[in-house]
Scaffold this motif. Structure first.
Motif, PDB file in Angstrom:
ATOM      1  N   ARG A 140       0.832  -1.277   0.001  1.00 12.63           N
ATOM      2  CA  ARG A 140       0.107   0.042   0.013  1.00 12.63           C
ATOM      3  C   ARG A 140       0.761   1.123   0.075  1.00 12.63           C
ATOM      4  N   PHE A 141       1.976   1.140   0.802  1.00 13.07           N
ATOM      5  CA  PHE A 141       2.727   2.268   0.762  1.00 13.07           C
ATOM      6  C   PHE A 141       4.272   2.348  -0.146  1.00 13.07           C
ATOM      7  N   THR A 142       4.686   3.270  -0.698  1.00  9.29           N
ATOM      8  CA  THR A 142       5.878   3.094  -1.528  1.00  9.29           C
ATOM      9  C   THR A 142       6.798   4.344  -0.920  1.00  9.29           C
ATOM     10  N   ILE A 143       8.156   3.859  -0.593  1.00  6.56           N
ATOM     11  CA  ILE A 143       9.214   4.905  -0.293  1.00  6.56           C
ATOM     12  C   ILE A 143      10.002   4.942  -1.596  1.00  6.56           C
ATOM     13  N   SER A 144      10.491   6.287  -1.717  1.00  8.44           N
ATOM     14  CA  SER A 144      11.232   6.668  -2.737  1.00  8.44           C
ATOM     15  C   SER A 144      12.181   7.883  -2.440  1.00  8.44           C
TER      16      SER A 144
END
Length: 122
Positions: free
Chosen positions: A67-71
């Motif tokens: 559900r979450f994406t870190i970049s």
């Protein structure tokens, strides 16, 4: 000294999306791993996600994986947390963090932002 300024919090209905940003200044941003933690009322601060200094490796808590994406954008000295399919249990103050070491759930990072409130209503 590394300064972190997080932003992008707000209120959203369940199922909605938000993107948090965390800008860094003061030291070589690209040398630090970055992460996001959160703290809900009455609970301890918990690990959410992290990303390596190169951006090649990412890690997520099971509760947010998928559900979450870190970049990160090293040219802008900024890390992001894209949050989708938000649930009421995601309500918390979200803190960005940085450390020369890889950030995991057991590492207490050396540098912290001031936090951004995320509120998810049903």
């Amino acid at each position: 000294q590394l300064q972190l300024v997080d932003s992008g919090g707000g209120s959203v209905q369940a199922g909605g999306s938000l993107r948090l940003s965390c800008a860094a200044s003061g030291r070589t941003f690209s040398a630090y791993s970055r992460g996001w933690f959160r703290q809900a009322p009455g609970k301890e601060r918990e690990f959410v996600a992290s990303i390596s200094s190169s951006g090649e490796d990412t890690y997520y808590d099971d509760s947010v994986r998928g559900r979450f994406t870190i970049s990160r954008d090293n040219a802008k000295n900024t890390v992001y947390l894209q949050m989708t399919s938000l649930k009421t249990e995601d309500t918390a103050v979200y803190y960005c963090a940085a450390d020369p070491r890889p950030i995991t759930a057991t590492i207490f990072p050396a540098y912290w932002g001031r936090g951004s409130q995320v509120t998810v209503s049903s």
